[in-house]
Design an enzyme around this catalytic site. Structure first.
Site, PDB file in Angstrom:
ATOM      1  CG  HIS A 114      -2.105  -0.913   1.057  1.00 16.08           C
ATOM      2  ND1 HIS A 114      -3.188  -0.889   1.903  1.00 16.08           N
ATOM      3  CD2 HIS A 114      -2.373  -1.884   0.149  1.00 16.08           C
ATOM      4  CE1 HIS A 114      -4.074  -1.803   1.521  1.00 16.08           C
ATOM      5  NE2 HIS A 114      -3.583  -2.425   0.457  1.00 16.08           N
TER       6      HIS A 114
ATOM      7  NE  ARG B  84      -4.492   1.471  -0.577  1.00 11.39           N
ATOM      8  CZ  ARG B  84      -3.419   1.316  -1.363  1.00 11.39           C
ATOM      9  NH1 ARG B  84      -3.390   0.349  -2.253  1.00 11.39           N
ATOM     10  NH2 ARG B  84      -2.377   2.106  -1.241  1.00 11.39           N
TER      11      ARG B  84
END
Length: 665
Positions: free
Chosen positions: A141, A267
Site C-alpha cells: 500500500h 485503505r
C-alpha cells in the site's frame, strides 16, 4: 463494490488528474462517434487530429495542466510528500503504460476451478507468522494505489446493474454452472482503474496515486492537502492528528474519517490487521516527535514533523529490505537485490504496472479468521475468533473490542497461510470479500485477473520471457515448469495455451523457490521492482548525507518488535515477529529488545561543524540565501557577504552574515 471503490476514490491532486483524464476519454469517444468510426475497432481517432487540435483538447480537458513540469529547489533536505523532486525521471503523474487487453475466458471460471479452496482446507505456514503477511500488504500500500475510475459521473451508469462492458464498468461474468449466478443477467460488479493524461499519445494509461517510493505514504499520504489534514497543526509539536473521542487504554487511536479527508491511507479500514499497523506507526511518529522535542526544544513543529517522518521512513525501509524481502525471496534475494552501491538517478523508481498485480500474491497467504488474544496470549472471550469477512470495514471493533493489542498478539502467534498449488485462495476472499450484508460478496482472485486485463497486461508466458525464464508451449512443458501435471492440465483445459494464462494465476501457481514464498517469476518481478525503488531513491536511508554515521548506526538496531514494544501495552515479544514463535518460550521481555537511541539527533552546533565545508541554506522570512561556510579553529562559522542575484524577486538585496551558528542552519 461501493466499499471497494470508496477505498480507492481519488483525492486532492489525484482527483484532478483523474477528472482531466476522464474528460479526455469522453472527448475522444464523442469524436469517434461523430466521425462514425465505431466499426473500425483498431482505428485510433487521434490519428486524424493535427498537433494543434491535440493541444487544444489537452488544454480544454485540463490535461495540459496535469502534465506541466515541476520546478524543484536546487537543494532540499527532506523528501516531498508527493514524491516529486526526488528522481529526475519522476513526472507529475506516475503512469503505467499499457492498453486494454481482451480475453474471452471468464476469470470467475478460472477462480472457481483453480484458485478456490475451502476455509477448512488450508495448510498453515510452519515458519512465518501473520505479521509477515500483514507487512507485505503494508508495504504494498506504500508503493502503489490504482484509484477507481469515475463511476457515477453519469446517473444512468451503475456498474452493479448490468453485465455490459460500458467503461468504466467492466463486469465479471459468471459461468453457467456457478451457484452464485442468481439470474442470467447477474454479474459481479467491477470498476476500471482510473486513467491519467498521457501527453502526446492520448493512449489509456493507469495512474499510480501513491509515490512509488518506500516512504511511509501509508502514514503521511501522497498528496500535500491530505498530508496537512493528517497533522495536528494546533501546536508546534510536530504531531500527527489522533482521535479526540476515544483512547486505547490511554494510547492514541486514529482519527475518524470525515466527508472530505480520510485517515492516512484510505485503505486503512480494509481489515483490522492493517488498521493496527497504521495505528502503530502513527503512534511511533508521535513518540519520536515527543522525544526529539526533549532533545531539541528549539526545534519548531515543522522540523519535528520532518525529522520524525524521516526516521519512520527509514524504519520502514530497513525492515522491508533487511527482514521481509529475504524471507520472501530467499536464495533469489541477492540475485535481484544486490548490496546497495549508492543512488543512481538513471534508475527509474516508478512502480511498474506488472508489479501492482504481481504483489497481490499475498492474497494467497491470508487466513480465514482473525484472532484476538489477551495478555496471556489466550482467546479474548467469545469474539476472539472472527470470520475474516466480518472484519472488513470494521474499525469499530478496535474502539469497542479491546484496541489493537489483542490483534497484534494474534498476528504474532498465528501462522500465515501457506501458498500451495491446490490451496490458493480461501473461501472468505473468493466468495465473501467485503460482504457485509446479504448482497453478493466479491471474488478477489477473479478481480485480480480482471484487473490485469483492465490494465492491458500481457499473459503469463510473456512475463516469463521478460524475466529470462522458459516459455512453456505444451502441456508437458507447463507440467515441468509447475512441477504438477494435474494443475497444468487444468490450466490448459481452461486457457487452451500457456500464452492465454492470466499473469496473476500463473505466477501464484508456480512452486516457490527454495525457502522462499514466491516462485521464479514473482521473484523476478518483485525483486526488480524493489531494487529500482531503492537505487532510484535519492533519500534512501543509506545514501550518504541522508543520515550521519552515528544516526545510521542507531537505525540499524530497529525492529518491528521494538516498534510494538514502544507503542502498545505488550510487555513480551519475540525478537523476530515475522517468524513463528510459541508463547511463552520464544518471547522476550521488551526491556531486552534493542531501542532506537536518538542521542545522535541532538543538535551539536559547535563541534559538529569542525573541519567541514559545504552548501547550506537559511531562511529569512520568505528569502532563501545560499552560501558556503567554513569552520575555523574557534568552532565558529565565518560567512562572507552574499549578494543574491537580481532575478530572485524575494531577495533583491544583500546580507552580511558573520559568526553564524550552525544551530540556525
Amino acid at each position: 463494490m461501493d466499499f471497494l471503490k470508496h477505498l480507492k476514490d481519488p483525492i486532492g491532486r489525484t482527483r484532478s488528474a483523474v477528472r482531466a483524464a476522464d474528460y479526455l476519454e469522453t472527448t475522444l469517444k464523442l469524436l469517434k462517434r461523430k466521425l462514425h468510426l465505431s466499426g473500425e475497432q483498431r482505428f485510433n481517432v487521434t490519428d486524424l487530429l493535427s498537433r494543434r487540435q491535440k493541444e487544444m483538447i489537452s488544454k480544454g480537458t485540463g490535461c495540459d495542466y496535469q502534465t506541466r513540469s515541476i520546478k524543484c529547489p536546487e537543494r532540499d533536505f527532506y523528501r516531498t510528500i508527493t514524491g516529486e523532486c526526488n528522481n529526475s525521471l519522476i513526472p507529475v503523474t506516475r503512469v503505467f503504460r499499457h492498453g486494454i487487453k481482451g480475453c474471452e475466458m471468464l476469470v470467475r471460471k478460472v477462480s472457481n476451478e483453480i484458485a478456490h479452496t475451502a476455509n477448512e482446507n488450508i495448510t498453515a505456514d510452519q515458519q512465518l507468522s501473520l505479521v509477515f503477511m500483514h507487512w507485505g500488504q503494508w508495504v504494498n500500500h506504500d508503493i502503489d494505489l490504482a484509484p477507481a475510475s469515475g463511476e457515477g459521473a453519469s446517473l444512468e451508469l451503475q456498474c452493479h446493474t448490468s453485465c455490459a462492458f460500458k467503461p468504466p464498468c467492466f463486469p465479471i461474468k459468471f459461468p453457467a454452472d456457478d451457484s452464485r449466478m442468481l439470474s442470467p443477467d447477474t454479474c459481479m460488479p467491477f470498476v476500471q482503474s482510473a486513467s491519467v493524461c498521457s501527453p502526446g499519445t492520448f493512449q489509456r494509461e493507469q495512474l499510480n496515486a501513491a509515490t512509488s517510493f518506500v516512504d511511509a505514504s501509508t502514514v503521511y499520504g501522497s498528496d500535500d492537502a491530505l498530508a496537512r489534514s493528517l497533522r495536528n497543526l494546533t501546536s508546534q509539536l510536530g504531531l500527527m492528528a489522533v482521535n479526540q473521542d476515544f483512547l486505547d487504554a490511554g494510547l492514541e487511536l486514529l482519527p475518524f474519517e470525515n466527508m472530505t479527508h480520510s485517515i492516512c491511507d484510505k485503505r486503512v479500514t480494509e481489515n483490522l490487521g492493517l488498521s493496527a499497523m497504521h495505528t502503530l506507526f502513527v503512534r511511533e511518529h508521535n513518540r519520536l516527535a515527543t522525544q526529539l522535542r526533549k532533545l531539541n526544544p528549539h526545534w519548531d513543529g515543522e522540523k519535528l514533523y520532518q525529522e520524525s517522518r524521516k526516521i519512520v521512513i527509514a524504519i520502514n525501509q530497513i525492515i522491508t529490505y533487511r527482514d521481509y524481502l529475504p524471507l520472501l525471496l530467499a536464495e533469489e534475494t541477492s540475485k535481484w537485490i544486490p548490496l546497495y552501491s549508492g543512488y543512481n538517478e538513471k534508475v527509474d523508481p516508478r512502480a511498474s504496472n506488472v508489479f501492482s498485480l504481481a504483489f497481490r500474491f499475498g492474497h494467497t497467504s491470508v487466513q480465514p479468521f482473525v484472532s484476538r488474544l489477551n495478555e496471556s496470549f489466550q482467546p479474548l472471550g467469545s469474539s476472539s475468533h472472527v470470520p475474516l469477512h466480518l472484519t472488513f470495514c470494521a474499525p469499530w471493533r478496535i474502539v469497542m473490542e479491546g484496541g489493537i493489542d489483542p490483534l497484534i498478539r494474534g498476528m504474532v502467534v498465528d501462522h500465515a497461510k501457506l501458498m500451495k498449488q491446490n490451496q490458493l485462495l480461501i473461501e472468505e476472499l473468493q466468495n465473501h470479500l467485503f460482504e457485509q450484508t446479504e448482497v453478493m460478496g466479491l471474488d478477489l482472485g477473479a478481480m485480480n485477473m480482471q484487473r490485469g486485463r483492465d490494465h492491458g497486461l500481457p499473459g503469463y508466458n510473456t512475463w516469463r520471457g521478460f524475466c529470462g525464464l522458459s516459455q512453456p508451449q505444451t502441456i508437458e512443458e507447463l507440467s515441468e515448469v509447475l512441477g504438477n501435471p494435474k494443475l497444468a492440465k487444468k490450466l490448459m483445459n481452461v486457457y487452451g495455451t500457456p500464452y492465454n494464462i492470466d499473469l496473476w494465476i500463473g505466477a501464484v501457481a508456480e512452486p516457490v523457490v527454495s525457502q522462499g514464498r514466491v516462485g521464479p517469476l514473482l521473484s523476478c518481478i518483485i525483486g526488480t521492482q524493489f531494487r529500482n525503488l531503492r537505487d532510484g531513491d535519492r533519500f534512501w536511508w543509506e545514501n550518504p548525507g541522508v543520515f550521519t554515521p552515528q544516526q545510521l548506526q542507531a537505525l540499524r538496531k530497529i525492529s518491528v518488535s521494538r516498534v510494538i514494544c514502544d507503542n502498545t501495552h505488550i510487555k513480551k515479544i519475540p525478537r523476530d515477529v515475522f517468524k513463528i514463535n510459541t508463547y511463552p518460550k520464544d518471547f522476550t521481555d521488551c526491556q531486552e529488545i534493542d531501542v532506537l537511541d536518538l542521542s545522535s539527533w541532538k543538535d551539536k552546533p559547535e563541534s559538529a561543524t569542525k573541519g567541514t565545508n559545504g552548501l547550506r541554506s537559511v531562511k529569512n522570512n520568505t528569502c532563501t540565501m545560499k552560501f558556503f561556510f567554513y569552520a575555523y579553529e574557534n568552532e565558529r562559522i565565518k560567512v562572507s557577504t552574499l549578494t543574491l542575484p537580481p532575478k530572485d524577486d524575494d531577495c533583491p538585496f544583500s546580507y552580511t552574515l558573520l559568526h553564524w551558528s550552525l544551530r540556525c542552519c
